[in-house]
Scaffold this active site. Structure first.
Site, PDB file in Angstrom:
ATOM      1  N   GLU A 197      -8.661   0.437  -3.117  1.00 22.15           N
ATOM      2  CA  GLU A 197      -9.560   0.403  -1.973  1.00 22.15           C
ATOM      3  C   GLU A 197     -10.396   1.676  -1.928  1.00 22.15           C
ATOM      4  O   GLU A 197      -9.939   2.744  -2.335  1.00 22.15           O
ATOM      5  CB  GLU A 197      -8.761   0.314  -0.670  1.00 22.15           C
ATOM      6  CG  GLU A 197      -7.877  -0.900  -0.541  1.00 22.15           C
ATOM      7  CD  GLU A 197      -7.094  -0.894   0.753  1.00 22.15           C
ATOM      8  OE1 GLU A 197      -6.638  -1.982   1.154  1.00 22.15           O
ATOM      9  OE2 GLU A 197      -6.933   0.184   1.367  1.00 22.15           O
ATOM     10  N   HIS A 236      -5.489   3.681  -1.856  1.00 18.68           N
ATOM     11  CA  HIS A 236      -6.806   4.021  -1.312  1.00 18.68           C
ATOM     12  C   HIS A 236      -7.018   5.514  -1.531  1.00 18.68           C
ATOM     13  O   HIS A 236      -6.680   6.331  -0.677  1.00 18.68           O
ATOM     14  CB  HIS A 236      -6.867   3.675   0.178  1.00 18.68           C
ATOM     15  CG  HIS A 236      -8.224   3.841   0.789  1.00 18.68           C
ATOM     16  ND1 HIS A 236      -8.631   3.129   1.902  1.00 18.68           N
ATOM     17  CD2 HIS A 236      -9.277   4.625   0.465  1.00 18.68           C
ATOM     18  CE1 HIS A 236      -9.864   3.481   2.225  1.00 18.68           C
ATOM     19  NE2 HIS A 236     -10.266   4.403   1.364  1.00 18.68           N
ATOM     20  N   HIS A 254      -4.203  -4.411   7.771  1.00 21.66           N
ATOM     21  CA  HIS A 254      -4.294  -3.306   8.725  1.00 21.66           C
ATOM     22  C   HIS A 254      -3.396  -3.603   9.933  1.00 21.66           C
ATOM     23  O   HIS A 254      -3.685  -4.488  10.741  1.00 21.66           O
ATOM     24  CB  HIS A 254      -5.715  -3.017   9.204  1.00 21.66           C
ATOM     25  CG  HIS A 254      -5.882  -1.573   9.637  1.00 21.66           C
ATOM     26  ND1 HIS A 254      -6.240  -0.570   8.758  1.00 21.66           N
ATOM     27  CD2 HIS A 254      -5.671  -0.968  10.821  1.00 21.66           C
ATOM     28  CE1 HIS A 254      -6.276   0.585   9.399  1.00 21.66           C
ATOM     29  NE2 HIS A 254      -5.930   0.374  10.659  1.00 21.66           N
ATOM     30  N   ASN A 291       0.852  -1.190   0.000  1.00 18.11           N
ATOM     31  CA  ASN A 291       0.000   0.000   0.000  1.00 18.11           C
ATOM     32  C   ASN A 291       0.890   1.243   0.000  1.00 18.11           C
ATOM     33  O   ASN A 291       1.730   1.416   0.893  1.00 18.11           O
ATOM     34  CB  ASN A 291      -0.906  -0.027   1.233  1.00 18.11           C
ATOM     35  CG  ASN A 291      -1.941   1.072   1.228  1.00 18.11           C
ATOM     36  OD1 ASN A 291      -1.641   2.217   0.923  1.00 18.11           O
ATOM     37  ND2 ASN A 291      -3.162   0.728   1.588  1.00 18.11           N
ATOM     38  N   HIS A 318      -3.644  11.632   0.710  1.00 19.31           N
ATOM     39  CA  HIS A 318      -2.456  10.868   0.317  1.00 19.31           C
ATOM     40  C   HIS A 318      -2.555  10.543  -1.171  1.00 19.31           C
ATOM     41  O   HIS A 318      -2.173  11.376  -1.991  1.00 19.31           O
ATOM     42  CB  HIS A 318      -2.218   9.646   1.204  1.00 19.31           C
ATOM     43  CG  HIS A 318      -3.436   8.931   1.687  1.00 19.31           C
ATOM     44  ND1 HIS A 318      -4.341   8.347   0.826  1.00 19.31           N
ATOM     45  CD2 HIS A 318      -3.889   8.690   2.944  1.00 19.31           C
ATOM     46  CE1 HIS A 318      -5.302   7.772   1.531  1.00 19.31           C
ATOM     47  NE2 HIS A 318      -5.064   7.968   2.816  1.00 19.31           N
TER      48      HIS A 318
END
Length: 243
Positions: A71, A43, A194, A7, A50
């Site tokens: 995501e 995401h 996560h 990610n 971001h």
């Protein structure tokens, strides 16, 4: 072996503190791919704090040899606009509100199942696999097949907290193992993500047949000490031994 999807949100967060394009999202993606990552995750949130839409489009040309996982909350128009154009390998649907600090819970399918069904069908018609972000809740996971989604992503923060604080670890781990087993019995693929990191990942992946882990925050922090390429390789060493 469990696949690693890196990610890049926190790389983008650092980039956004200046306006000169450093660090480059596409370059960091290529470094991760060259180091052995099997996927790239982004995401793009509505506030663009971001990853930005332009990053997603730029990454299309870089991720052709690996899985591209986008995501987001499909109830937001901005997310659906992006995925309709990009048609990623996988869409991981999360129930975040626009002001959510970070993803902090899975879907409540007793409320959202009917709203998600047509969205999932549309995403699949675009060629994207759909994964739903879910808590380790067997009752909720039992409702996933009715939505048409092919996978779930287990929200692993409770496990990471138990590992870090050394409290109720075996009990919490077993909850995730049971949830993964239930999903697999229902014909669902199981991803996870996560707060997984180099310390807690190996134990988590003793759960059989975890297909993919998506890791960003911890990997980025560890890479400040170890370098991105080496850090990705260390994750892959752990995952090569996964159940």
């Amino acid at each position: 072996m469990t696949n690693l999807s890196v990610n890049l949100n926190k790389v983008a967060l650092l980039r956004n503190t200046r306006n000169i394009g450093i660090p480059s999202i596409t370059r960091m993606a290529q470094i991760c791919i060259d180091a052995g990552a099997k996927g790239i995750t982004v995401h793009p949130r509505p506030d663009q704090r971001h990853i930005r839409p332009g990053d997603v489009y730029d990454l299309e040309e870089v991720v052709t040899a690996v899985e591209f996982n986008i995501e987001g909350n499909p109830l937001e128009a901005s997310f659906m606009k992006i995925v309709r154009q990009v048609k990623p390998t996988q869409c991981t649907l999360v129930p975040d509100t626009p002001d959510t600090f970070t993803s902090d819970s899975g879907w409540d399918l007793t409320k959202d199942q009917e709203r998600l069904k047509p969205i999932i069908q549309e995403l699949q018609s675009l060629g994207s696999r759909v994964s739903l972000f879910m808590d380790a809740d067997i009752e909720q996971i039992s409702l996933v097949p009715a939505t048409g989604a092919e996978r779930i992503e287990l929200y692993t923060e409770p496990y990471a907290t138990a590992f870090r604080e050394k409290q109720n670890l075996e009990f919490i781990w077993q909850q995730f193992a049971n949830a993964a087993q239930k999903a697999q019995e229902l014909g669902l693929g199981v991803n996870a993500g996560h707060d997984l990191n180099l310390d807690n990942l190996a134990k988590f992946c003793t759960i059989p047949n975890i297909l993919e882990v998506s890791i960003g925050h911890a990997l980025t922090a560890e890479a400040l000490e170890m370098g991105f390429s080496h850090t990705v390789q260390e994750y892959i060493k752990i995952l090569s031994k996964s159940a």
